[in-house]
Design a protein around this motif. Structure first.
Motif, PDB file in Angstrom:
ATOM      1  N   TYR A  48      47.338  30.942  33.667  1.00 33.82           N
ATOM      2  CA  TYR A  48      48.212  32.075  33.627  1.00 33.82           C
ATOM      3  C   TYR A  48      48.589  32.421  35.138  1.00 33.82           C
ATOM      4  CZ  TYR A  48      49.522  36.885  33.922  1.00 33.82           C
ATOM      5  OH  TYR A  48      50.172  38.257  34.017  1.00 33.82           O
ATOM      6  N   LEU A  49      47.420  32.133  36.001  1.00 40.80           N
ATOM      7  CA  LEU A  49      47.512  32.258  37.406  1.00 40.80           C
ATOM      8  C   LEU A  49      48.481  31.351  38.071  1.00 40.80           C
ATOM      9  CD1 LEU A  49      43.801  33.105  38.838  1.00 40.80           C
ATOM     10  CD2 LEU A  49      45.738  34.564  38.585  1.00 40.80           C
ATOM     11  N   LYS A  85      51.002  37.612  42.901  1.00 43.55           N
ATOM     12  CA  LYS A  85      49.532  38.108  42.650  1.00 43.55           C
ATOM     13  C   LYS A  85      49.405  39.024  41.355  1.00 43.55           C
ATOM     14  CE  LYS A  85      49.918  40.342  46.623  1.00 43.55           C
ATOM     15  NZ  LYS A  85      49.304  41.287  47.805  1.00 43.55           N
ATOM     16  N   THR A  86      48.234  38.906  40.707  1.00 41.29           N
ATOM     17  CA  THR A  86      47.879  40.066  39.680  1.00 41.29           C
ATOM     18  C   THR A  86      46.498  40.607  40.284  1.00 41.29           C
ATOM     19  OG1 THR A  86      47.638  40.166  37.206  1.00 41.29           O
ATOM     20  CG2 THR A  86      46.608  38.091  38.511  1.00 41.29           C
ATOM     21  N   LEU A  95      44.500  41.055  34.146  1.00 43.72           N
ATOM     22  CA  LEU A  95      43.866  39.908  33.729  1.00 43.72           C
ATOM     23  C   LEU A  95      42.852  40.406  32.518  1.00 43.72           C
ATOM     24  CD1 LEU A  95      42.986  37.550  36.728  1.00 43.72           C
ATOM     25  CD2 LEU A  95      44.960  37.289  34.769  1.00 43.72           C
ATOM     26  N   ILE A 152      41.116  30.265  44.831  1.00 42.54           N
ATOM     27  CA  ILE A 152      41.465  31.381  44.304  1.00 42.54           C
ATOM     28  C   ILE A 152      41.253  32.362  45.492  1.00 42.54           C
ATOM     29  CG2 ILE A 152      41.138  33.621  42.782  1.00 42.54           C
ATOM     30  CD1 ILE A 152      40.216  31.464  40.647  1.00 42.54           C
ATOM     31  N   SER A 189      41.738  36.512  46.798  1.00 34.47           N
ATOM     32  CA  SER A 189      41.679  37.875  46.384  1.00 34.47           C
ATOM     33  C   SER A 189      42.082  38.741  47.694  1.00 34.47           C
ATOM     34  CB  SER A 189      40.334  38.303  46.031  1.00 34.47           C
ATOM     35  OG  SER A 189      39.309  38.083  46.766  1.00 34.47           O
ATOM     36  N   GLU A 239      45.363  35.732  43.335  1.00 31.10           N
ATOM     37  CA  GLU A 239      46.426  34.737  43.336  1.00 31.10           C
ATOM     38  C   GLU A 239      45.727  33.294  43.389  1.00 31.10           C
ATOM     39  OE1 GLU A 239      49.690  35.030  45.992  1.00 31.10           O
ATOM     40  OE2 GLU A 239      48.513  35.008  47.577  1.00 31.10           O
TER      41      GLU A 239
END
Length: 64
Positions: A9-10, A16-17, A22, A47, A49, A58
């Motif tokens: 998914y990333l 960015k999420t 999530l 990863i 943050s 991301e």
């Protein structure tokens, strides 16, 4: 299995999420997502943050 789904998914969204987003997508708590992200980091997945209002999660854009 969820770890791979989060990773894909990333990689797919290429932006960015948030941990909250999530957790809603994968129907688990935010603490579970944070533990999953920690596991992915321990496996060598870069990863990143960001904190704050425009923060998020991301994968390093240079990761192949």
């Amino acid at each position: 299995m969820r770890l791979l789904e989060i990773l894909f998914y990333l990689l797919k969204i290429n932006s960015k999420t948030t941990v909250k987003e999530l957790s809603e997508i994968f129907n688990v708590s935010t603490k579970t997502i944070q533990r999953d992200l920690d596991k992915l980091s321990a496996l060598g997945i870069p990863i990143i943050s960001y904190r704050g209002k425009s923060g998020g999660i991301e994968i390093d854009k240079h990761y192949i």
